[in-house]
Write a protein that holds these residues in place. Structure first.
Motif, short mmCIF file in Angstrom:
data_model
loop_
_atom_site.label_atom_id
_atom_site.label_comp_id
_atom_site.label_asym_id
_atom_site.label_seq_id
_atom_site.Cartn_x
_atom_site.Cartn_y
_atom_site.Cartn_z
N ARG A 1 25.37 53.74 -61.68
CA ARG A 1 24.74 52.66 -60.92
C ARG A 1 23.92 51.75 -61.84
O ARG A 1 23.92 50.52 -61.68
N CYS B 1 17.19 47.18 -51.21
CA CYS B 1 18.42 47.88 -51.57
C CYS B 1 19.52 47.62 -50.54
O CYS B 1 20.68 47.40 -50.89
N SER C 1 23.20 45.78 -50.99
CA SER C 1 24.26 46.79 -50.95
C SER C 1 24.16 47.77 -52.11
O SER C 1 25.17 48.20 -52.69
N PRO D 1 23.57 51.38 -53.35
CA PRO D 1 23.56 52.76 -52.83
C PRO D 1 22.30 53.48 -53.30
O PRO D 1 21.85 53.28 -54.43
N TRP E 1 19.95 57.34 -53.19
CA TRP E 1 20.00 58.79 -53.01
C TRP E 1 18.64 59.25 -52.50
O TRP E 1 17.60 58.92 -53.09
#
Length: 361
Positions: free
Chosen positions: A107, A214, A218, A220, A222
């Motif tokens: 990422r 975020c 878009s 991702p 965690w």
């Protein structure tokens, strides 16, 4: 049309901090690394001739706060002539943590951060699981920043994190310094020179804004299961304590606690400066602390002088609590012939011949 308000807010916060870093570098020039090569684990290579762009790293766990920070750094840094990189720390506390770290690397690379690294650490047990993980994390970040020659490391702590930190300090009864929460700038001089290493751009940004940034980009994210685990004190405070306070007192508790942190920090800084100045006047010609002169100081200043002396003798600051300092203070204010006080780090304090003797045993 401009960016979404949440995105604009996080970018502005990061832009301000990057300007501060550049100002510090201008006032205190340092040599920085200019290694542009890709790779997960590598030593800092030789600095190419003519390379001058400073490197700023983001500590990224893959959560919403740090991903929002990483995206804002990637957007703002090139406009200011700053290289942006990222570090993720694998604590090894959960099954598949290495896969999570690899995913975060992917990422960060997608955001065009360079260099990006994953650093695996071993978490000890000293001070409890949260403190041990924090110590391991900062140790890894320090090592990476030194090796890569980073001018600063950005951390994604938000206003909500600050409010939780203030409440935790209040619960410990640790005094005004604990109530001051996390500073915007910390860590002492960075390995690349005189610039303070750790910067927290989001202390005035709420957690929801970071998550919204975020979502609209878009990105991702965690969600660390430890953040919802009631076994951890901060998790219980986040999911039970703060909501209960807001229910009882109304909205605005987080903002009020963040303001308390700043006001407390201003007071604590002033008292620390007073103590540093007063310390020279309470020592004899051999540098020993004189109890009579200590007794004459205001209690808040005297305790700070004591704390400075205890830390200087080898007691770890993170393990030194208000109750330790109060016990030593009683050697001055409530002297009844009591024996030595044992302190963290195998340090002991005793009253001897009208002097406060603090040394490592």
């Amino acid at each position: 049309m401009g960016p979404h308000p949440a995105v604009a807010a996080i970018r502005l916060a990061v832009r301000r901090v990057l300007h501060d870093v550049l100002t510090d570098l201008t006032e205190h020039p340092v040599t920085v690394s200019a290694d542009r090569s890709a790779g997960r684990h590598r030593p800092a290579g030789p600095r190419p001739p003519g390379a001058t762009e400073p490197l700023v790293l983001v500590a990224c766990s893959g959560g919403a706060d740090s991903m929002a920070l990483a995206s804002a750094l990637a957007f703002e840094a090139p406009k200011l002539g700053i290289r942006a990189g990222g570090i993720t720390v694998d604590h090894g506390l959960q099954a598949g943590s290495d896969l999570r770290a690899a995913e975060v690397l992917t990422r960060m690379t997608a955001l065009r951060l360079d260099p990006v690294e994953s650093v695996a650490v071993r978490v000890g047990r000293e001070g409890g699981p949260e403190a041990a993980a924090r110590d391991a994390r900062y140790g890894a970040l320090d090592e990476a920043a030194d090796r890569l020659g980073a001018a600063a490391v950005l951390l994604g702590h938000t206003r909500d994190d600050q409010a939780e930190t203030v409440l935790l300090g209040l619960a410990r009864g640790s005094g005004i310094r604990s109530l001051s929460g996390m500073p915007e700038v910390s860590g002492g001089p960075g390995g690349a020179g005189r610039v303070h290493r750790y910067r927290r751009p989001f202390l005035q940004v709420d957690r929801q804004t970071a998550r919204k940034a975020c979502m609209v980009q878009s990105l991702p994210v965690w969600d660390d299961p430890h953040n919802a685990d009631p076994a951890y004190t901060r998790s219980r405070l986040r999911h039970e304590g703060l909501p209960a306070l807001e229910k009882a007192l109304g909205k605005g508790v987080v903002e009020a606690l963040a303001r308390t942190a700043q006001l407390s920090r201003d007071d604590a800084d002033a008292l620390d400066a007073w103590a540093a100045e007063a310390e020279t006047g309470v020592r004899d010609e051999d540098g020993r602390l004189e109890c009579v002169k200590l007794y004459a100081l205001p209690p808040a200043v005297r305790r700070r002088v004591i704390r400075r002396a205890v830390v200087a003798a080898g007691s770890p600051a993170g393990s030194l609590f208000a109750r330790h300092i109060e016990e030593v203070d009683r050697l001055i204010t409530g002297w009844r012939g009591q024996g030595a006080i044992n302190l963290p780090g195998r340090v002991e304090a005793r009253r001897q011949g009208g002097r406060l003797v603090i040394r490592q045993g």
